[in-house]
Motif scaffolding. Structure first.
Motif, PDB file in Angstrom:
ATOM      1  N   GLY A   4       0.807  -1.205   0.000  1.00 54.99           N
ATOM      2  CA  GLY A   4       0.000   0.000   0.000  1.00 54.99           C
ATOM      3  C   GLY A   4       0.837   1.250   0.000  1.00 54.99           C
ATOM      4  N   GLN A   5       2.153   1.108  -0.027  1.00 53.64           N
ATOM      5  CA  GLN A   5       3.001   2.269   0.070  1.00 53.64           C
ATOM      6  C   GLN A   5       2.876   3.182  -1.133  1.00 53.64           C
ATOM      7  OE1 GLN A   5       5.956  -0.487   0.625  1.00 53.64           O
ATOM      8  NE2 GLN A   5       6.277  -0.080   2.787  1.00 53.64           N
ATOM      9  N   GLY A   6       2.491   2.642  -2.285  1.00 56.23           N
ATOM     10  CA  GLY A   6       2.330   3.486  -3.455  1.00 56.23           C
ATOM     11  C   GLY A   6       1.220   4.501  -3.282  1.00 56.23           C
ATOM     12  N   ASN A   7       0.223   4.195  -2.475  1.00 58.99           N
ATOM     13  CA  ASN A   7      -0.883   5.107  -2.259  1.00 58.99           C
ATOM     14  C   ASN A   7      -0.868   5.707  -0.858  1.00 58.99           C
ATOM     15  OD1 ASN A   7      -2.283   4.693  -4.772  1.00 58.99           O
ATOM     16  ND2 ASN A   7      -2.650   2.633  -4.041  1.00 58.99           N
ATOM     17  N   ALA A   8       0.020   5.225  -0.041  1.00 54.37           N
ATOM     18  CA  ALA A   8       0.030   5.626   1.359  1.00 54.37           C
ATOM     19  C   ALA A   8       0.263   7.110   1.503  1.00 54.37           C
ATOM     20  CB  ALA A   8       1.099   4.846   2.100  1.00 54.37           C
ATOM     21  N   GLY A   9      -0.554   7.728   2.316  1.00 54.79           N
ATOM     22  CA  GLY A   9      -0.391   9.130   2.596  1.00 54.79           C
ATOM     23  C   GLY A   9      -0.697  10.046   1.426  1.00 54.79           C
ATOM     24  N   PHE A  73      -3.596   3.843   4.777  1.00 56.54           N
ATOM     25  CA  PHE A  73      -4.205   4.565   3.658  1.00 56.54           C
ATOM     26  C   PHE A  73      -5.696   4.270   3.596  1.00 56.54           C
ATOM     27  CE2 PHE A  73      -2.614   0.548   2.091  1.00 56.54           C
ATOM     28  CZ  PHE A  73      -3.581   0.084   1.225  1.00 56.54           C
ATOM     29  N   LEU A  74      -6.395   5.010   2.757  1.00 55.37           N
ATOM     30  CA  LEU A  74      -7.832   4.841   2.579  1.00 55.37           C
ATOM     31  C   LEU A  74      -8.105   3.988   1.355  1.00 55.37           C
ATOM     32  CD1 LEU A  74      -9.036   8.477   3.294  1.00 55.37           C
ATOM     33  CD2 LEU A  74      -9.235   6.501   4.805  1.00 55.37           C
ATOM     34  N   GLU A  86      -4.956  -0.220   8.200  1.00 59.91           N
ATOM     35  CA  GLU A  86      -3.785   0.055   9.027  1.00 59.91           C
ATOM     36  C   GLU A  86      -2.886  -1.154   9.271  1.00 59.91           C
ATOM     37  OE1 GLU A  86      -4.882   3.148  12.279  1.00 59.91           O
ATOM     38  OE2 GLU A  86      -6.541   1.692  12.189  1.00 59.91           O
ATOM     39  N   TYR A  87      -3.385  -2.359   8.973  1.00 56.87           N
ATOM     40  CA  TYR A  87      -2.649  -3.572   9.327  1.00 56.87           C
ATOM     41  C   TYR A  87      -2.454  -4.488   8.129  1.00 56.87           C
ATOM     42  CZ  TYR A  87      -3.604  -2.095  14.081  1.00 56.87           C
ATOM     43  OH  TYR A  87      -3.670  -1.366  15.235  1.00 56.87           O
ATOM     44  N   VAL A  88      -1.370  -5.280   8.188  1.00 55.11           N
ATOM     45  CA  VAL A  88      -1.048  -6.209   7.116  1.00 55.11           C
ATOM     46  C   VAL A  88      -0.513  -7.507   7.717  1.00 55.11           C
ATOM     47  CG1 VAL A  88       1.301  -5.296   6.814  1.00 55.11           C
ATOM     48  CG2 VAL A  88       0.183  -6.494   4.918  1.00 55.11           C
ATOM     49  N   TYR A  89      -0.899  -8.622   7.104  1.00 53.45           N
ATOM     50  CA  TYR A  89      -0.292  -9.918   7.384  1.00 53.45           C
ATOM     51  C   TYR A  89       0.699 -10.152   6.256  1.00 53.45           C
ATOM     52  CZ  TYR A  89      -3.818 -11.037  10.895  1.00 53.45           C
ATOM     53  OH  TYR A  89      -4.608 -11.043  12.017  1.00 53.45           O
TER      54      TYR A  89
END
Length: 124
Positions: A4-9, A73-74, A86-89
């Motif tokens: 999700g870092q590509g869309n994070a924030g 992210f949303l 908010e969480y990832v496995y």
């Protein structure tokens, strides 16, 4: 590993189907049963989604705790809602046609599906 870092924030990522009715209305999506962490999961494969997700309820079966995403992210749903993830496995074992692969599964509140596979897992 945090997805999700590509869309994070920076705004929202989008999920193009969220219910069985959405999936049935689209000819681009596939539903089926996949094994995730040795549990059968009703899965939607959504080529319109980049990350992959696991329902918060289904994830209760896992024998470990999720990690906090570096950048929550949303996620925009087809009905216009925005859900905060908010969480990832990380590195969950997924079995497809007798072959194992790993996928990072972001926890998302879903009802109709246990797992939603985006296109990110295809590269693993």
């Amino acid at each position: 590993m945090n997805q999700g870092q590509g869309n994070a924030g920076r705004g929202q990522t989008r999920v193009f189907a969220f219910t069985r009715q959405d999936a049935q209305a689209s000819n681009a999506m596939v539903t089926g049963i996949l094994s995730v962490c040795s549990f059968d999961a009703l899965t939607l494969i959504d080529p319109g989604s980049t990350p992959s997700y696991v329902s918060s309820y289904f994830a209760l079966r896992f024998s470990r705790q999720p990690e906090l995403l570096n950048d929550p992210f949303l996620v925009a749903t087809p009905v216009g809602e925005a859900l905060l993830v908010e969480y990832v496995y990380s590195a969950c074992q997924i079995r497809v046609e007798g072959r194992d692969t790993l996928a990072d599964l972001i926890v998302l509140d879903m009802i109709d599906f246990d797992m939603l596979m985006g296109i990110d897992w295809l590269s693993s």
